[in-house]
Design a protein around this motif. Structure first.
Motif, mmCIF file in Angstrom:
data_model
loop_
_atom_site.group_PDB
_atom_site.id
_atom_site.type_symbol
_atom_site.label_atom_id
_atom_site.label_comp_id
_atom_site.label_asym_id
_atom_site.label_seq_id
_atom_site.Cartn_x
_atom_site.Cartn_y
_atom_site.Cartn_z
ATOM 1 N N UNK A 460 0.787 -1.237 0.000
ATOM 2 C CA UNK A 460 0.000 0.000 0.000
ATOM 3 C C UNK A 460 0.818 1.286 0.000
ATOM 4 N N UNK A 461 2.144 1.186 -0.028
ATOM 5 C CA UNK A 461 2.959 2.385 0.148
ATOM 6 C C UNK A 461 3.175 3.151 -1.157
ATOM 7 N N UNK A 462 3.316 2.422 -2.263
ATOM 8 C CA UNK A 462 3.539 3.062 -3.554
ATOM 9 C C UNK A 462 2.620 2.417 -4.589
ATOM 10 N N UNK A 463 2.219 3.201 -5.574
ATOM 11 C CA UNK A 463 1.223 2.744 -6.525
ATOM 12 C C UNK A 463 1.790 2.130 -7.777
ATOM 13 N N UNK A 464 2.676 1.182 -7.651
ATOM 14 C CA UNK A 464 3.251 0.538 -8.826
ATOM 15 C C UNK A 464 2.988 -0.956 -8.787
ATOM 16 N N UNK A 465 2.826 -1.523 -9.985
ATOM 17 C CA UNK A 465 2.589 -2.957 -10.102
ATOM 18 C C UNK A 465 2.975 -3.388 -11.514
ATOM 19 N N UNK A 486 -9.580 4.552 -4.848
ATOM 20 C CA UNK A 486 -8.744 5.547 -4.182
ATOM 21 C C UNK A 486 -7.654 6.119 -5.079
ATOM 22 N N UNK A 487 -7.471 5.579 -6.270
ATOM 23 C CA UNK A 487 -6.343 6.005 -7.095
ATOM 24 C C UNK A 487 -6.648 7.318 -7.802
ATOM 25 N N UNK A 488 -5.587 8.109 -8.019
ATOM 26 C CA UNK A 488 -5.694 9.311 -8.814
ATOM 27 C C UNK A 488 -5.354 9.002 -10.259
ATOM 28 N N UNK A 489 -4.464 9.796 -10.837
ATOM 29 C CA UNK A 489 -4.065 9.559 -12.227
ATOM 30 C C UNK A 489 -3.400 8.195 -12.359
ATOM 31 N N UNK A 490 -3.691 7.499 -13.463
ATOM 32 C CA UNK A 490 -3.177 6.148 -13.681
ATOM 33 C C UNK A 490 -2.562 6.048 -15.070
ATOM 34 N N UNK A 491 -1.517 5.268 -15.182
ATOM 35 C CA UNK A 491 -0.935 4.976 -16.489
ATOM 36 C C UNK A 491 -0.762 3.477 -16.629
#
Length: 664
Positions: A460-465, A486-491
């Motif tokens: 849950x600390x960083x939004x990478x996968x 809960x996510x903001x901008x996504x790529x």
């Protein structure tokens, strides 16, 4: 008999998924190696004699004494279910030996009754009051709960090990209930504490899917009739709220046990929150199993009522201490009960609703409850537990080493044992990635094997996968990847190239031919979100809660010079890394008076000694810069209120919570 719901999602085989996640791998390792044995040892030594003494007394023909409350049989069976799912992954021989010893005690006690009845409390203390008759109380005796938990344990242990001794006990228990409960001349009895409804459906599904197993059990002389178990589940649902000729006492169990009216007439969640959510789980599961819309429609009505008016920001349910029950609509006090068991049941219900309806909304709720109402139950050392999970504390709330009603550790183990079952699901020529969690799925599509891995997942600390597909030959199917609320901008990058796939029900859908080595790199912005509650929630008027990613945050006095009720200003909040029982992200900011503030993940609170804590914080209403991203504000939650003519509902359509909007 109606056919199962067409299009319902399917879960992978439990053994087909392996959790490799940095965050959850650590949590599960602690649970497997520390918490499981802590729970087992405390049950075995509870009140000095230990829980197994009850089974031994039954085998000895003794009466007049019982260790623990009437539902202790069920609690140890719930532990067995959770442990079974762990065994399926780890193959832990010590745990296998332990469950085999429990099985011997359970089977020995059950064999004392020719009908396969097993409730040690009733046998030892109230032998003339079976099923709440002759002045007994089904609400207190927990017979269907205990036997339902035994059925669950038998099914899960068989799936984990292939052993049938405990499954035989499960079938005997189901046959016993089928022989007593049902249409006349059998008795009108419905569970006072739900759990058995879903349990008998699991037994039905196992024996229907494995007819050879059913036949093997029959050859031992055991009656095995899967249709009876499905019929029993339907009887229980159809006769809830039907009090004519009710055999058990009390005849009318009321809202407390969701027995106030027929299930198809229920539209508001009432009564004991754990019993309710377990009932609703079975309700959705029965709708999926039979395809009968009345069960699914009832579950949907109740789902909307809970998530739109009775769900706390933590994903917890059960506002009122008295009877551990739901409050009125929008009655969401911060000192609410929010029992861990209720959070687990809410997660189970969410999972069944997702199977039926496919939307990411249900996984959003499951994930919120998982991180913010269930995970806080367990201390950092793995041996202390929260029964209640309030959102404010004056310093008097602490985790306990053990409890007179230790129901939460078994329920906690049940969810953590099967956590991997919710990461992925199958649809028609489709695969769903529900939880962004480092893991590997050994899957199959159209009879052809493949592997899907979530690598380097930093939540849950960083939004990478990073999602990697492997197979010996190309395979065409639709991959659905959840976009968390809960996510903001996504790529999204597919093999290094940006893609903008269509969205459906909260999932990005990539429908294509997948080749060995195909890779999706996913980046989710995780803004710090100030959340405000619906205007009808009086407890949170003028206040906000802080969230980042899936995590809810709180202020503890140890980090804030004893102050946990500051007035927040409108300046941007920041994120900093700290060591809090391992690497963690804290939220920092300043109060309107210029004092430095630090918020920590709620699941970690009360690990550094007792102290004051608060989740909902006063917010300066003056105009100012909102630090939230527009995309996060738009996508944070999807809940809906009722009409009210005195409060402004502008922008509250379809929401119970939303990203904070400073006054203009």
């Amino acid at each position: 008999m109606q056919e199962a719901l067409q299009g319902a999602l399917r879960r992978p085989d439990h053994k087909a998924v392996r959790v490799t996640d940095a965050f959850w791998g650590g949590q599960l390792n602690k649970i497997h190696t520390v918490t499981v044995w802590d729970v087992i040892n405390k049950f075995e030594h509870d009140q000095e004699k230990g829980i197994l003494q009850n089974f031994e007394w039954v085998m000895q023909g003794k009466t007049g004494e019982h260790v623990g409350p009437p539902w202790y049989d069920g609690l140890i069976c719930e532990v067995i279910r959770g442990v079974s799912d762990i065994i399926a992954v780890t193959g832990d021989q010590k745990l296998i030996d332990k469950v085999d010893a429990y099985t011997q005690a359970i089977a020995g006690a059950q064999d004392m009754d020719p009908d396969g009845y097993l409730n040690t409390y009733v046998t030892l203390m109230r032998p003339d009051k079976r099923w709440g008759q002759n002045g007994g109380s089904l609400i207190w005796q927990h017979e269907t709960y205990d036997m339902g938990a035994l059925i669950e344990a038998g099914v899960h242990y068989y799936r984990a090990t292939g052993k049938t001794a405990l499954l035989v006990c499960a079938v005997k228990a189901a046959n016993c209930m089928c022989g007593v409960i049902g249409p006349e001349p059998r008795k009108n009895i419905v569970p006072a504490h739900s759990l058995a409804e879903e349990a008998v459906l699991k037994l039905y599904r196992l024996l229907s899917d494995e007819p050879a197993l059913a036949e093997t059990l029959r050859q031992t002389g055991l009656k095995v009739c899967p249709q009876d178990y499905l019929d029993l589940a339907r009887f229980w649902m159809d006769h809830r709220g039907v009090h004519h000729n009710r055999a058990s006492m009390p005849h009318y169990m009321g809202e407390y046990a969701q027995d106030h009216c027929r299930i198809e007439e229920q539209s508001e969640a009432v009564g004991h929150a754990v019993r309710a959510a377990l009932l609703y789980t079975g309700l959705a599961a029965l709708g999926i199993e039979t395809g009968d819309r009345k069960y699914l429609d009832a579950s949907m009505r109740l789902w909307k009522n809970v998530t739109l008016t009775k769900l706390h920001i933590s994903g917890g349910i059960g506002a009122i201490h008295n009877e551990e029950r739901f409050g009125y609509q929008y009655d969401l006090p911060n000192d609410a009960y929010l029992e861990t068991c209720a959070g687990v049941a809410m997660a189970f219900w969410s999972g069944e609703m997702h199977r039926a309806y496919h939307s990411a909304e249900y996984i959003d709720v499951l994930e919120c409850a998982l991180y913010n109402n269930v995970l806080p139950c367990l201390s950092a050392d793995g041996t202390h537990y929260f029964y209640e999970n309030p959102l404010i504390s004056d310093g008097s709330v602490e985790r306990w080493s053990w409890h007179g009603c230790p129901c939460c550790p078994p329920m906690f183990l049940k969810l953590m044992g099967c956590l991997q079952d919710y990461i992925y699901s199958y649809g028609d020529n489709a695969l769903y990635v529900n939880l962004h969690m480092g893991s590997a799925l050994q899957g199959e599509m159209g009879g052809r094997p493949f592997t899907l891995e979530q690598k380097d997942c930093a939540l849950p600390w960083k939004g990478s996968n990073r999602i990697v597909f492997s197979a010996s030959a190309p395979l065409a199917f639709a991959l659905h990847i959840r976009k968390p609320a809960y996510s903001g901008a996504c790529t999204l990058l597919l093999n290094g190239e940006p893609v903008q796939p269509p969205m459906k029900e909260g999932y990005w859908v990539l429908d294509r031919q997948w080749n060995n080595g195909d890779e999706i790199a996913l980046t989710l912005e995780l803004p710090v979100i100030k959340v405000e509650a619906h205007p009808y929630v009086d407890a949170d008027a003028g206040r906000v809660a802080l969230m980042r990613g899936p995590l809810l945050y709180c202020l503890e006095e140890i980090d804030n010079a004893g102050q946990v009720d500051p007035l927040l200003d409108n300046s941007p909040l920041a994120v900093e890394e700290m060591d809090l029982f391992g690497p963690a992200m804290a939220i920092t900011g300043r109060s309107a008076q210029g004092e430095a503030l630090r918020a920590v993940p709620y699941y970690l609170w009360c690990n550094r000694g007792p102290g004051k804590m608060a989740v909902w914080l006063r917010q300066d209403a003056q105009p100012g810069e909102n630090a939230l991203g527009a995309q996060a504000a738009a996508g944070f939650a999807a809940h809906a209120p009722q009409n009210n003519q005195t409060a402004s509902l502008d922008g509250w359509e379809g929401r119970l919570y939303r990203a904070y909007r400073p006054k203009a």
